[in-house]
Write a protein that holds these residues in place. Structure first.
Motif: not given
Length: 694
Positions: A467-474, A613-619
């Motif tokens: 789940p660390a690879f998911i860009h979520a607002d929670n 959302d779309y992946l952040k750069v570090d993710q």
């Protein structure tokens, strides 16, 4: 089709037929055609009634007037003995049993004896044909003369409210004028032969129409998924049988193969009752029409009143179903509505009525059943248990788990497929048996209009998932921990395709140790009015029964803003969805790519709305490293990571797509892997074309 007629028995041994022949010839005046100027039109009949001497006479010696006088003398002699003449032995004893069983009057018995013999003795039938085409009124008159019974008594006995008709034994065809035999409609094609040829118990007399049901193959424990309903049905049937309660009728409905007949057998076994089934086909395999089945049901109600019994009436559609066309023909039940209503209010023997669908049944009939119980496809845990029990030596556990995912898989489909494969088991190896079983199950499901079972587990997680690879607002891990503790919640996951909404639901199910029931819009939407709401309700019910997380993907198809609705079904669908959401006791997850346009009332009912959302750069960089290790390609260079950082619309789904490509188009270099990811992003709406496309 006419009932079988016995070979002719010498009528001297059946004086009653001799009497009836003479009454047809004299009082009913068929002598006019029987006796010609110089001979008889039927020499065999002449010999039977005692005019054999005239058969051998020459034409010049044949005196018509003398023959008539002789005939009348024979008739007078027979009439003097008429009160002592009885029906043949077997027929008389069987009719006497019926008289005691169903309460026939003496007039009823005499009429029934005549009807049986005209259906079984050719000579009587042939002579009666001389009466010509008869109306119902003329039938009453003819029977009055033949049986020497007042016409008013004949009329009363053969009325629709008479015992003969109520018991289903004999009715008069009032639809048309026809020959005497055809006007007297017996219970079944074999009834006349059964009652006239040997001592018979009621079950034998009902042959072709009602039969003892097969023994139960399942027990009540196999229906744990409908325990609440059974907790009412079982004591109700038990008490009704013990007290002789009348008007006990239960409607069991559900898709074919869900085990309705088996449930009826299990109930009768538990209650220590005989179970008799109103058959839908005769001994020759020919279908029995709805009218005949209703008559058989009436007879069974009369015959089994004194027995500890339950009647099973399967496939009630041919009696009750009016279809979807309001201008089409009415069902048998509609044309006999008053009688059916009386039956459902006063039948003496408890009855289980079975139907695959109640869509075309008049609600006025449905409300007259004491209980209406739907037997759905068993929940996943039950399906998996059935597969394990029936297919233990045919199917690996992993395959059974995957097949059990199909919520269209009825028990009968499994047992039938397993039976076929078991019969050829010696010709198949282990893999072949499993493949054959799955082939048969899938073909049946497709033929029934259901979605075929996925070859791979549709609910499996990607090989690299965190789940660390998911860009979520929670904080999704914290959300999972809270749901694991509360075991209840309503989540709306929204965001672009591929951002990990469905994968998170699968991961959450694993964390909670429960199954995941996934429904797409295509699984739930139907072309029939009212079916969408029914399918939605069924999905929530199945998830609750399984203790599963329910994931409805593309939920925007069901929760569109009602302010823009143009059709009534759009409103009822949203209302049904909201009702089910509020009453669902477990975890419900709705996912959508289109948050705009959802009904505002629906949004308020979600406990938590999470944006993906779309992946952040570090993710993206960390996920890339994970896949590099898996594929065994060199670690990405800084330049390659820079290219990756420029992909603003990259999602976990893009990585999964590229890895699937690797199975048939090897990505052996870092450059190739990043180029493939760039290619996926380039296809998205509004995306800039990637530089250095491989």
């Amino acid at each position: 089709m006419s009932s079988p007629r016995s070979t002719h028995t010498p009528l001297e041994t059946q004086p009653i037929i001799h009497l009836w022949l003479l009454r047809l010839l004299v009082p009913l005046r068929l002598e006019r055609t029987f006796i010609d100027r110089h001979s008889f039109n039927n020499d065999s009949l002449a010999e039977i009634i005692g005019l054999g001497a005239w058969v051998e006479s020459s034409t010049k010696d044949f005196d018509r007037q003398s023959v008539r006088a002789c005939l009348r003398k024979l008739h007078q002699q027979k009439e003097r003995d008429a009160r002592h003449i009885e029906a043949p032995q077997y027929l008389r004893r069987n009719v006497s049993r019926l008289q005691t069983l169903v309460g026939l009057s003496d007039t009823d018995c005499r009429i029934l004896e005549f009807a049986v013999l005209i259906h079984s003795e050719r000579i009587l039938d042939d002579l009666a044909d001389g009466l010509g085409i008869l109306s119902t009124v003329k039938v009453f008159y003819a029977l009055s003369v033949l049986l020497d019974i007042p016409e008013r008594d004949i009329r009363a006995a053969l009325s629709t409210q008479g015992i003969l008709a109520k018991a289903g034994l004999l009715s008069v065809d009032r639809n048309c004028a026809t020959l005497l035999r055809a006007k007297l409609d017996l219970l079944s094609e074999t009834f006349a032969d059964s009652i006239a040829s040997s001592d018979a118990d009621p079950i034998a007399l009902l042959r072709d129409t009602v039969a003892p049901a097969s023994p139960a193959e399942l027990g009540i424990a196999d229906y744990a998924h409908i325990t609440p309903s059974l907790n009412v049905l079982r004591p109700y049937l038990k008490r009704s049988i013990e007290t002789g309660r009348k008007g006990v009728n239960v409607l069991l409905h559900g898709a074919p193969g869900t085990g309705k007949s088996q449930l009826a057998r299990a109930l009768s076994k538990e209650l220590v009752c005989e179970l008799f089934e109103v058959t839908s086909e005769d001994n020759d395999g020919d279908p029995v029409n709805g009218d005949k089945r209703l008559r058989a049901f009436r007879a069974a109600q009369s015959f089994f009143t004194q027995r500890r019994a339950i009647i099973l009436f399967d496939e009630i559609e041919d009696v009750f179903d009016d279809g979807d066309n309001v201008f089409g023909p009415r069902s048998i039940a509609q044309t006999r509505k008053a009688w059916v209503n009386r039956t459902l209010e006063g039948n003496a023997v408890p009855t289980l009525w079975l139907s695959n669908s109640i869509r075309g049944i008049d609600p006025a009939f449905i409300r007259r059943f004491d209980m209406v119980l739907e037997l759905p496809i068993p929940p996943k845990q039950h399906r998996q248990r059935i597969l394990g029990m029936v297919c233990a030596d045919l199917l690996p556990t992993a395959n059974a788990t995957r097949l059990a995912q199909s919520d269209s898989l009825a028990p009968a489909v499994v047992t039938r497929a397993a039976s076929v494969v078991q019969s050829i088991r010696d010709d198949l190896d282990t893999d072949g048996a499993a493949a054959a079983l799955e082939l048969l199950i899938c073909n049946t499901l497709k033929a029934q209009g259901h979605r075929p079972i996925e070859k791979l587990d549709p609910n499996r997680l990607p090989e690299v998932y965190d789940p660390a690879f998911i860009h979520a607002d929670n904080d999704l891990s914290a959300v999972a921990a809270g749901l694991t503790k509360s075991k209840s919640g309503r989540l709306c996951l929204y965001g672009p395709p591929g951002t990990g909404k469905s994968a998170y639901a699968r991961w959450l199910a694993e964390q909670m140790g429960v199954s995941l029931l996934v429904k797409r819009a295509s699984d739930l939407m139907s072309m029939y009015v009212g079916e969408n709401e029914k399918n939605v309700a069924s999905a929530f019910r199945n998830a609750a029964e399984d203790g599963a997380i329910l994931l409805i993907d593309e939920v925007d198809s069901f929760l569109q803003d009602r302010r823009g609705a143009q059709r009534n079904w759009e409103l009822t669908l949203v209302n049904e969805m909201l009702t089910q959401m509020e009453s669902f006791p477990g975890v419900f997850i709705a996912s959508t790519n289109l948050m705009d346009g959802l009904d505002q009332a629906a949004l308020r009912r979600f406990d938590l709305k999470v944006k993906f959302d779309y992946l952040k750069v570090d993710q993206a960089a960390e996920l890339l490293r994970r896949y590099y290790e898996k594929l065994g390609v060199p670690v990405p260079t800084p330049d390659q990571l820079l290219r990756l950082s420029r992909l603003e619309t990259l999602t976990p789904g893009d990585f999964a797509t590229v890895i699937r490509q690797h199975r048939f188009r090897a990505l052996t270099s870092s450059t190739a892997l990043i180029a493939a990811l760039e290619g996926e992003c380039a296809l998205k709406p509004g995306a800039k074309r990637a530089i250095g496309f491989y």
